[in-house]
Enzyme design. Structure first.
Site, mmCIF file in Angstrom:
data_model
loop_
_atom_site.group_PDB
_atom_site.id
_atom_site.type_symbol
_atom_site.label_atom_id
_atom_site.label_comp_id
_atom_site.label_asym_id
_atom_site.label_seq_id
_atom_site.Cartn_x
_atom_site.Cartn_y
_atom_site.Cartn_z
ATOM 1 N N GLY A 32 52.766 21.380 68.813
ATOM 2 C CA GLY A 32 52.664 20.610 70.051
ATOM 3 C C GLY A 32 51.510 19.625 70.088
ATOM 4 O O GLY A 32 51.441 18.787 70.974
ATOM 5 N N CYS A 241 84.726 17.755 80.079
ATOM 6 C CA CYS A 241 84.939 16.647 79.151
ATOM 7 C C CYS A 241 86.417 16.266 79.131
ATOM 8 O O CYS A 241 87.289 17.112 78.959
ATOM 9 C CB CYS A 241 84.468 17.040 77.754
ATOM 10 S SG CYS A 241 84.903 15.818 76.498
ATOM 11 N N CYS A 244 87.778 16.930 75.221
ATOM 12 C CA CYS A 244 87.868 18.251 74.590
ATOM 13 C C CYS A 244 87.878 19.387 75.600
ATOM 14 O O CYS A 244 88.027 20.537 75.247
ATOM 15 C CB CYS A 244 86.730 18.446 73.587
ATOM 16 S SG CYS A 244 85.128 18.802 74.344
ATOM 17 N N CYS A 266 81.925 14.295 76.317
ATOM 18 C CA CYS A 266 80.754 14.872 75.653
ATOM 19 C C CYS A 266 79.884 13.756 75.083
ATOM 20 O O CYS A 266 80.388 12.806 74.495
ATOM 21 C CB CYS A 266 81.182 15.755 74.480
ATOM 22 S SG CYS A 266 81.888 17.317 74.959
ATOM 23 N N CYS A 272 82.417 17.158 70.037
ATOM 24 C CA CYS A 272 83.633 16.858 70.777
ATOM 25 C C CYS A 272 84.828 16.726 69.806
ATOM 26 O O CYS A 272 85.901 17.291 70.050
ATOM 27 C CB CYS A 272 83.443 15.576 71.567
ATOM 28 S SG CYS A 272 84.644 15.329 72.874
#
Lengths: 283, 257
Positions: A32, A241, A244, A266, A272
């Site tokens: 980080g 979606c 899909c 998606c 997808c």
């Protein structure tokens, strides 16, 4: 496949790659923490992924398989160009399949498919400093990181709730890495934040203009900041979606005509396509 | 004459010196402040009052001398420890509220910042505390979500005080808290500070050039001139029976209303 002999392997010269690898090693050692590095001039403008490209170039080997996504999509200009770039200067194999890639360079998304230990995710980062909007003095933000003095970030979330009734930050949502460093996850949607936590893959972040590299090693705790009575919620559009039928992925809203027609699909095109293939096979 | 000192001093400074080039801003200053005590530092502009405050609170390093807070060496402690003190046991009220407030953050957020910096993570509790403190400094809690830029100067200063006191510090440094306010607003603010200080048992080190404010608030006072403390003692004693010629001049220059 062989690379263009006019360039060193993966475009950067060997000593530059070594310099970047040193920064990456330091970044992995301090999860980080933003490590400065000597960012090079790249053959594309700032903001198009100069940081991500340099990190990728430094870790790329001849046997790697590279996938590049832009907002989850494999076929946008940025993704196509960067893939073509590395095919030319490194001669590596490229793919659009998340499962087949060993290095995935991304702009603004984490793939829906869970990543594995033998994969590396490289983020393109426009603004690495999470405190920058709140504290304009860079020297002061560094001091705040050094002292872990992060009350100010909660002030921002407090203001969000006071103004909107909920935390309205929906992307670039600040996270605490390994319980120590406050980190900007680059502008991925807050929906993707939980995927960073304890991820088996190594996550590397490169900011070219700001000359910073940071990292999240595999299996590291990444917690989104929140309040006890206003817990973090990953946000997604409530639709399914259109292509899909997925109900639990991150969706893009796409206009289909000029009379208000719109569909939700998606944002991760590979995920997808795979789901559509599975659906078709089942039918 | 002096009250028996039952407690150990909170903050002690010994032989502080600081030079700006050839000008002595502090020249051998000694000072002690006990829990619950209000000490005023008075003197004309350029006498070293504000410099002394900045050195005592660790914002500035002196050339020589030592400062200790409850046995800890303030000048020798790391920045992390000093910052921790600054957001928990100490408070600093600036002359200009713009230096002490975040002008783009709502009043509630301003008060909540110190709470959040010390680990408060419950939004409801933070708001409750903010509302409580706004009431205490006589600001309508309904204005909690407004930014301080829309407040009057007096309200901004009261907000700064609320923001400082919310973590119940032991020692508060105030740098001309009533400077730049008109007289009636000043009087109200002084009343408020006096009530809060008595209520919370705060120790306050207040820098002012306003002798009347010092008389109203302070138990003890130090008179500074050219970086030297020329006279110190109980406020009433110093003001009613000034010994040093400079103090006599200061006291006689106060306009009677």
């Amino acid at each position: 496949m062989s690379h263009d002999p006019g360039y060193n392997f993966a475009y950067l010269d060997e000593s530059t790659k070594r310099m970047i690898r040193r920064a990456i090693l330091k970044a992995v050692a301090i999860p980080g923490h933003q490590v400065p590095f000597g960012s090079r001039e790249m053959p594309l403008p700032y903001g198009w992924g100069t940081g991500g490209i340099q990190v990728t170039a430094a870790i790329l080997g001849p046997t790697d398989v590279l996938k590049v996504i832009d907002q989850g999509s494999d076929d946008t200009t940025n993704a196509v160009s960067i893939r073509a770039f590395f095919r030319r200067v490194a001669g590596v194999a490229t793919t659009e399949r998340t499962a087949e890639a060993s290095i995935i360079q991304t702009r603004h998304r984490i793939p829906e498919r869970a990543l594995r230990e033998d994969q590396i995710l490289v983020y393109q980062v426009p603004i690495p400093e999470p405190l920058g909007r709140l504290e304009p003095r860079i020297a002061e933000t560094r001091r705040m990181h050094a002292m872990a003095d992060y009350g100010l970030m909660h002030v921002k979330l407090y203001e969000d709730i006071a103004r909107h009734g909920h935390i309205a930050t929906s992307y670039s949502y600040p996270v605490m890495v390994n319980g120590r460093y406050l980190m900007s996850p680059s502008p991925i949607p807050a929906f993707d934040n939980p995927k960073m936590d304890q991820m088996p893959a190594l996550q590397l972040f490169g900011a070219g203009r700001e000359k910073r590299i940071y990292a999240v090693p595999p299996y590291t705790s990444v917690k989104s900041l929140d309040f006890d009575d206003h817990p973090f919620r990953p946000i997604r559009a409530p639709q399914t979606c259109e292509l899909c039928g997925s109900r639990d992925t991150y969706l893009d809203e796409v206009l289909t005509d000029d009379v208000g027609g719109r569909i939700f699909v998606c944002s991760d095109t590979d995920f997808c396509t795979e789901r559509q293939a599975v659906r078709e096979a089942a039918e | 004459m002096s009250t028996p000192l039952l407690t150990a001093p909170l903050l002690t400074a010994r032989d502080l010196t600081l030079h700006f080039g050839r000008v002595a801003a502090l020249d051998g200053v000694d000072l002690e402040i006990h829990p619950g005590e209000v000490v005023a530092i008075v003197g004309e502009s350029g006498s070293g009052k504000t410099t002394l405050l900045r050195v005592l609170s660790g914002l500035m390093r002196p050339d020589g001398g030592e400062v200790s807070y409850l046995g800890q060496d303030v000048l020798g402690m790391g920045e992390a420890a000093r910052r921790r003190l600054m957001r928990t046991e100490w408070g600093f009220v600036h002359q200009n509220p713009r230096d002490g407030l975040r002008m783009a953050v709502s009043a509630g957020g301003n008060i909540g910042e110190r709470l959040m910096a010390t680990g408060a993570r419950h939004y409801g509790n933070i708001r409750e505390q903010a509302s409580h403190w706004l009431t205490r400094v006589e600001i309508d809690p309904a204005r909690m979500d407004e930014v301080p830029a829309r407040f009057s100067g007096g309200m901004q200063q009261r907000l700064q005080i609320a923001r400082t006191l919310v973590t119940l510090p032991k020692l508060v440094f105030m740098d001309e808290p009533t400077g730049g306010l008109d007289v009636s607003v000043q009087a109200r603010l002084l009343d408020l500070i006096r009530a809060l200080v008595a209520d919370l048992g705060l120790a306050v080190l207040i820098v002012t050039h306003d002798i009347a404010a010092a008389r109203l608030l302070a138990h003890r006072m130090l008179v500074m001139r050219h970086g030297v403390v020329v006279e110190s003692g109980l406020t009433d004693r110093v003001l009613d029976d000034p010994q040093h010629p400079y103090t006599q001049l200061l006291v006689s220059s106060v306009l009677a209303a």
